[in-house]
Design a protein around this motif. Sequence first.
Motif, PDB file in Angstrom:
ATOM      1  N   PRO A 282     -11.989   4.990  -0.072  1.00 51.77           N
ATOM      2  CA  PRO A 282     -11.316   4.347  -1.136  1.00 51.77           C
ATOM      3  C   PRO A 282     -11.545   2.769  -1.007  1.00 51.77           C
ATOM      4  O   PRO A 282     -11.077   2.572  -0.066  1.00 51.77           O
ATOM      5  N   ARG A 288      -9.797   1.170  -9.600  1.00 52.21           N
ATOM      6  CA  ARG A 288      -8.929   2.888  -8.500  1.00 52.21           C
ATOM      7  C   ARG A 288     -10.477   3.686  -9.023  1.00 52.21           C
ATOM      8  O   ARG A 288      -9.840   3.541 -10.277  1.00 52.21           O
ATOM      9  N   SER A 289     -10.844   4.295  -8.637  1.00 52.71           N
ATOM     10  CA  SER A 289     -11.508   5.461  -9.086  1.00 52.71           C
ATOM     11  C   SER A 289     -10.944   6.456  -9.268  1.00 52.71           C
ATOM     12  O   SER A 289      -9.985   7.577  -8.229  1.00 52.71           O
ATOM     13  N   ARG A 291     -11.844   9.232  -9.570  1.00 50.63           N
ATOM     14  CA  ARG A 291     -12.331  10.743  -7.574  1.00 50.63           C
ATOM     15  C   ARG A 291     -13.069   9.682  -6.897  1.00 50.63           C
ATOM     16  O   ARG A 291     -14.026   8.990  -7.225  1.00 50.63           O
ATOM     17  N   LEU A 292     -12.988  10.817  -5.190  1.00 52.76           N
ATOM     18  CA  LEU A 292     -14.225   9.804  -4.649  1.00 52.76           C
ATOM     19  C   LEU A 292     -15.126  10.556  -4.626  1.00 52.76           C
ATOM     20  O   LEU A 292     -14.906  12.078  -5.333  1.00 52.76           O
TER      21      LEU A 292
ATOM     22  N   SER B 246      -5.874   1.792   1.436  1.00 54.23           N
ATOM     23  CA  SER B 246      -6.446   2.635   0.395  1.00 54.23           C
ATOM     24  C   SER B 246      -6.374   3.299  -0.209  1.00 54.23           C
ATOM     25  O   SER B 246      -6.527   4.021  -1.273  1.00 54.23           O
ATOM     26  N   ARG B 249      -3.277   3.633  -2.244  1.00 56.82           N
ATOM     27  CA  ARG B 249      -3.426   3.140  -3.563  1.00 56.82           C
ATOM     28  C   ARG B 249      -4.167   4.528  -4.825  1.00 56.82           C
ATOM     29  O   ARG B 249      -3.755   4.742  -5.533  1.00 56.82           O
ATOM     30  N   HIS B 250      -5.122   5.206  -3.447  1.00 58.47           N
ATOM     31  CA  HIS B 250      -5.911   6.509  -4.581  1.00 58.47           C
ATOM     32  C   HIS B 250      -5.228   7.423  -4.746  1.00 58.47           C
ATOM     33  O   HIS B 250      -5.236   7.857  -5.982  1.00 58.47           O
TER      34      HIS B 250
END
Lengths: 362, 392
Positions: A282, A288-289, A291-292, B246, B249-250
């Motif tokens: 991430p 912000r995507s 999905r990873l 990070s 946030r995700h």
Amino acid sequence: MGDKRPAETLDGTPVTMAEGSPPPTAFLEVRDLRIHFPTDDGLVKSVDGLSFRLERGRTLGIVGESGSGKSVTSLGILGLHNRRNAKVSGEIWLDGQELVGASPEEVRRLRGRRMAMIFQDPLSSMHPFYTVGDQIIEAYRVHNDVSKKVARKHAVDMLGRVGIPKPERRVDDYPHQFSGGMRQRAMIAMALSCDPELLIADEPTTALDVTVQAQILDLIRDLQEEFNSAIIMITHDLGVVAELSDDILVMYAGRSVEQASVQDAFHRPLHPYTWGLLGSMPRLDRERSERLLPIKGTPPSLINVPAGCAFSPRCAYAELNEGRSETERPELAEVEPGHRVACHLPLERRRQIWETEILPKL
Amino acid sequence: MVSTPQTGAETSPAAGTGVSAAQAARPERGGEPLLAVEGLGKHFPVTAGLLRRQVAAVKAVDGVSFAVHKGETLGLVGESGCGKTTTGRMIMRLLDPSFGRITFEGTDITGLSQRQMRPLRRDLQMIFQDPYSSLNPRQTVGAIVGAPFRLQKIQTEQGVKKAVQDLLELVGLNPEHYNRYPHEFSGGQRQRIGIARTLALKPKLIIADEPVSALDVSIQAQVINLLEDLQDELDLTYVVIAHDLSVVRHISDRVAVMYLGKIVEIADRNDLYAEPMHPYTNALLSAVPIPDPDKRKGRERIRLSGDVPSPLDPPPACRFHTRCWKAQEICKQVEPPLVELRPGHHTACHFPENAPEGATELVAKAAAERDEAAATGEPVTLGEAKGGVRKV
């Protein structure tokens, strides 16, 4: 401290050269390094044919997951493997001196003076029974014929240099009296006490909080400018690598799959494993995507490394090679100046996959 | 909903199929929160001498308040020692709070005994950080994942074994590995075993304490995706405790930043990361290494000096003033209350960054009101809890 001496003259040991191999041109050159551990379950091939070079004043980031052989490599360079348990072969050249074939005594004289290590966990790598000062003094006096008083002054200097407040008082503290960040600073002070030319930092900030990590990374960067040392930075954090390194070596199952300048590795990576690492993270610097994009499966056992390309069972593009990935091991090949990749996929295809399939999703 | 084992005893109407997962995933913020924490604190006594007299207290958590709504994920971030784990453990009632109140589904659970807590344990579960030490090495996976059924004496329709195998499948493990031992699995797989155990009783709220920090990057992404899928499928509510900004946030919808036992900022994820108000949040965000070599130069960095002060003797008033570059006299004297400076965005700072006009005055006014209320013995409202409900 600070008296920059010509490397060979004070060394006392003659410069040894293995016969037959061409003299290395780089400050540190590792050629076809293999470190295998025979166990009851089989031969663990922790490092299996690793080659790289590093110049003074440069930082090489070695990236990989646990079990990829990063730490085993660093211990191998320092000659810290027990020769009875580990089979080490290949060549390690440090400024013209070969280390794999050198006697343990020769390597011991170099260790701490010309090459030093910063370990991940300073609490377990410092002796709890001795004061921080004693431990720095000991390291300094092993390699320098000075009185305790001079060495102590040097230890205070070093602690001040790495940013420990009131070093003349803290020098008599025990490791447990230091906070995590200060312990790591003390560790760096110890590693730098003999002004080493090669510094290996094995996950130096993994155990630290993010604000302290930033302080330590700044410190390492400043000290490198001051001492012009070569640094090997071992980490799993691509952010740390991007901050500090000039070059990157991506390791997978004991081999290097991609070597490139930090620019190429982040902007034009050409190995599917590097893509996978970038997609798994991430990121704070992008939108912000949703999905990873993880890499499927788990890293292989180092006893039964998959035949052919070790990454092929997890690779989303392996089938494009019509079975070649399962049978033939790809060799590291220079695809662009300074950019080496070990992958069977045609180069143009890889460039296209990166541009069209990977980059837009990151 | 996916096929999960039917727990014989239905715990509450909300556990049924009345609400579809899609609806619940986007909660209405107005309704009653699933979990509410008010003025929660934990002081660990430090004793000395023959009589073990208390000489000091480690103020691990010192009055935190927040609410978590059904279907949302609250991220709790901060550096080591800020009290995030202690907060999580208090919500689970693994630690007894020194003061404050925890309300779960409208019921005050602060003072419940172990026995009274037991039925609630079905609804409240925890995912632990270390997949190596949180699984009993001498039990098979079947026994570990089946333990909640055994402990809660729950009958499953087709037996515990079938239920456990369904759970293993749900978290992406091979159900045939039922009889294996934890050491036969990798770190990521072990974390999945832990998650399967957590899900066994279909909890409503899951406290995940650093669920991915022990895992490799590629495995970390797998587990994060799994947690998100499970939330959609099973209508779960998470409190995720983590230090990695990070990751937080995700996965989070809202984020609370903690420093030395206090919440300094709490806001919607996008607000917090785009326009952080508290200087500490700004410093934290700017310290994260960015995986892009081009951003190495020219990035504005805030470097905090020194270390976090000891929670034994935290700085007075604003606890961050010893390391804050904006600190002024007032920061050393008046503790800034947590004030809503923008809709949904609360900050405890006298001189916030990215703040609307008049923020400083608003904070000063709120601080004055709080001090007045404290002086007259009025009950303290949610948001600030200096000297809240103190349990003796």
